[in-house]
Write an enzyme that holds these catalytic residues in place. Structure first.
Site, short mmCIF file in Angstrom:
data_model
loop_
_atom_site.label_atom_id
_atom_site.label_comp_id
_atom_site.label_asym_id
_atom_site.label_seq_id
_atom_site.Cartn_x
_atom_site.Cartn_y
_atom_site.Cartn_z
N ARG A 103 -23.71 -0.81 -12.65
CA ARG A 103 -24.14 -1.09 -11.28
C ARG A 103 -23.04 -1.77 -10.46
O ARG A 103 -22.95 -1.54 -9.25
CB ARG A 103 -25.39 -1.97 -11.29
CG ARG A 103 -26.60 -1.16 -11.70
CD ARG A 103 -27.82 -2.01 -11.78
NE ARG A 103 -29.00 -1.17 -11.93
CZ ARG A 103 -30.19 -1.63 -12.27
NH1 ARG A 103 -30.36 -2.91 -12.48
NH2 ARG A 103 -31.19 -0.80 -12.40
N LYS A 125 -47.09 7.94 -19.37
CA LYS A 125 -48.41 7.96 -18.72
C LYS A 125 -48.53 8.89 -17.53
O LYS A 125 -47.66 8.92 -16.66
CB LYS A 125 -48.75 6.55 -18.27
CG LYS A 125 -49.00 5.61 -19.42
CD LYS A 125 -49.43 4.27 -18.92
CE LYS A 125 -50.04 3.46 -20.04
NZ LYS A 125 -50.48 2.16 -19.54
N GLY A 153 -35.59 5.01 -15.21
CA GLY A 153 -34.90 4.06 -16.07
C GLY A 153 -34.69 4.57 -17.48
O GLY A 153 -33.58 4.57 -18.02
N GLY A 204 -37.32 2.84 -10.48
CA GLY A 204 -38.48 2.91 -9.59
C GLY A 204 -38.14 3.54 -8.24
O GLY A 204 -38.94 4.30 -7.69
P1 ADP Z 1 -38.69 6.78 -16.92
O1 ADP Z 1 -38.34 5.31 -17.07
O2 ADP Z 1 -37.52 7.67 -17.18
O3 ADP Z 1 -39.37 7.07 -15.62
P2 ADP Z 1 -41.16 6.44 -18.32
O4 ADP Z 1 -41.05 4.97 -18.20
O5 ADP Z 1 -42.19 7.13 -17.53
O6 ADP Z 1 -39.74 7.13 -18.07
O7 ADP Z 1 -41.47 6.84 -19.83
C1 ADP Z 1 -40.67 6.44 -20.89
C2 ADP Z 1 -41.48 6.15 -22.10
O8 ADP Z 1 -42.30 7.25 -22.47
C3 ADP Z 1 -40.59 5.86 -23.28
O9 ADP Z 1 -40.72 4.52 -23.64
C4 ADP Z 1 -41.13 6.80 -24.37
O10 ADP Z 1 -41.21 6.19 -25.63
C5 ADP Z 1 -42.50 7.15 -23.85
N1 ADP Z 1 -42.98 8.41 -24.45
C6 ADP Z 1 -42.40 9.61 -24.45
N2 ADP Z 1 -43.10 10.49 -25.17
C7 ADP Z 1 -44.18 9.82 -25.67
C8 ADP Z 1 -45.28 10.17 -26.51
N3 ADP Z 1 -45.42 11.42 -26.99
N4 ADP Z 1 -46.18 9.21 -26.78
C9 ADP Z 1 -46.04 7.97 -26.30
N5 ADP Z 1 -45.03 7.58 -25.51
C10 ADP Z 1 -44.11 8.48 -25.20
MG MG Z 2 -39.52 3.65 -17.62
#
Ligand code: ADP
Ligand code: MG
Length: 392
Positions: A36, A197, A350, A373
């Protein structure tokens, strides 16, 4: 969105108040990831090259409750001093007479780093008096803190109302790339949305659905969709409250003729644990008592075939529990496909960015967003308060 940019201003002789995102990880007083800080350098150098200009830097660090000495920006100021051949002065506070004197006496070419803006609760409240005090330290305002642009705080939004200002190079670049996939993306446009989620990703799914050719839904959230399709999901993550939302999204995709790709095979485990053994399941259904942790090889090939054809692509959210080595393979293989994709590729989020960095593929992707975010909200089509205020 057309923004006011650095090229629209003359910084000669100006004291420029620059908001950066120096919220970097620090362990025992040492910066463990300087991405950053480096990302802000082009903007800082550009301003300082103009004769007689100086910079007053603002950033937050962590989530302090009032003045928290452990969350001082001092290590960041020291680190910055080592990166740029300029005098970098650490201010003892964010506002107040001492800071005003330091800002007033700042010489051309010097940089003054203000203390952690979140030492004052007024920052996050976007308090107008606090913003006014900040704004009086400089003559022009530049925002290059993409990572906090989705927050209307005093240093990201309030000050922008009080001083003439523009976006720095980083915000300009972030918006340019994100706009490339949001406004008239080259087709086929593939969107890959994963993560844990549905609830946190529904807005981005709805925003991208009408724009894309193929929408890949992976990660934990895929199982709410598979469940409403009548599949057995075992103990996999399901958000019962979002089954209706998932159903209507699938229906809408059908109406729009957008292809939805869900996992067709899985890697499962008997428990959600790092030590759990990865078991392949060559079926749409997840067996009773098992938890889906990653996509299987057939799914990797299916998604990969679409990535290979994509003229533009956006990826947000890992496709499996990539933090556990046994379940990182699917995300890694998809990252490799994205790195080899001939079209414009943008990765935001992230954890997705952490994954791409972990696999050493960041430099093979056209744009890796610096905002978690913020990039998600941008992809949702939301107006980010720190950015709309810099509109031309
Ligand atoms: P980003 O930060 O890239 O937006 P998210 O925070 O939405 O991504 O999601 C990341 C999380 O999703 C990770 O911690 C990962 O472990 C979890 N994840 C991915 N696949 C699964 C799964 N099949 N079951 C539970 N958690 C999962
Ligand atoms: Mg995340």
């Amino acid at each position: 969105m057309i923004l006011k940019t650095l090229k629209d201003f003359n910084f000669t002789g100006q004291k420029v108040l620059v908001r950066v995102d120096f919220n970097v990880p620090i362990k025992n007083g040492r910066i463990t990831d300087d991405t950053r800080i480096r990302a802000a350098l082009p903007t800082l150098e550009y301003i300082l090259k103009q004769e007689g200009s100086s910079i007053i830097l603002m950033s937050h660090l962590g989530r302090p409750k009032g003045k928290t000495p452990e969350l001082t920006l001092k290590p960041v100021a020291d680190y910055l001093g080592g990166l740029i051949s300029r005098k970098v002065i650490m201010a003892p506070d964010v506002i107040g007479p001492e800071v005003e004197a330091l800002a007033g006496n700042l010489k051309p070419g010097e940089v003054l780093v203000l203390e952690n803006t979140r030492f004052y609760p007024e920052e996050e409240k976007n308090d107008p008096d606090f913003a006014a005090k900040l704004s009086r330290l400089g003559t022009l305002y530049v925002n290059d803190a993409f990572g906090t642009a989705h927050r209307a705080h005093a240093s990201t939004e309030g000050v922008a109302r009080l001083l003439p200002g523009c976006a720095g190079f980083l915000i300009e670049k972030e918006c340019a790339f994100l706009d490339k996939v949001l406004e008239n993306p080259a087709k086929p446009f593939v969107a890959i949305i994963g993560g844990a989620k549905v609830s946190t990703k529904i807005a981005v799914l709805e925003s991208l659905l009408p724009k894309c050719s193929s929408l890949v839904i992976g990660g934990g959230m895929a199982y709410t969709f598979l469940k409403v399709q009548g599949r057995r999901v075992g103990n996999s993550l399901v958000e019962a409250d979002f089954e209706g939302t998932a159903e209507s999204l699938l229906k809408k995709a059908g109406e729009l003729g957008v292809e939805i790709l869900l996992p067709v095979d899985h890697l499962v485990a008997s428990e959600f644990a790092e030590s759990a053994k990865a078991e392949p399941v060559d079926s749409l259904d997840v067996p009773e008592g098992k938890t889906a942790m990653d996509i299987g090889p057939k799914t990797v090939q299916l998604i990969g075939s679409r990535i290979a054809q994509a003229k533009s692509l956006v990826w947000n959210g890992p496709l499996g529990v990539f933090e556990f080595p046994a379940f990182a393979g699917g995300t890694q293989r998809i990252a490799e496909f994205v790195a080899a994709c001939p079209g414009i590729t943008v990765v935001g989020g992230g954890d997705s960015v952490a994954a791409v960095n972990k696999f050493g593929l960041a430099d093979k992707i056209d744009h890796v967003s610096t905002g978690g975010g913020a990039s998600l909200e941008y992809l949702e089509g939301k107006a980010l308060p720190g950015i709309v205020i810099l509109k031309k």
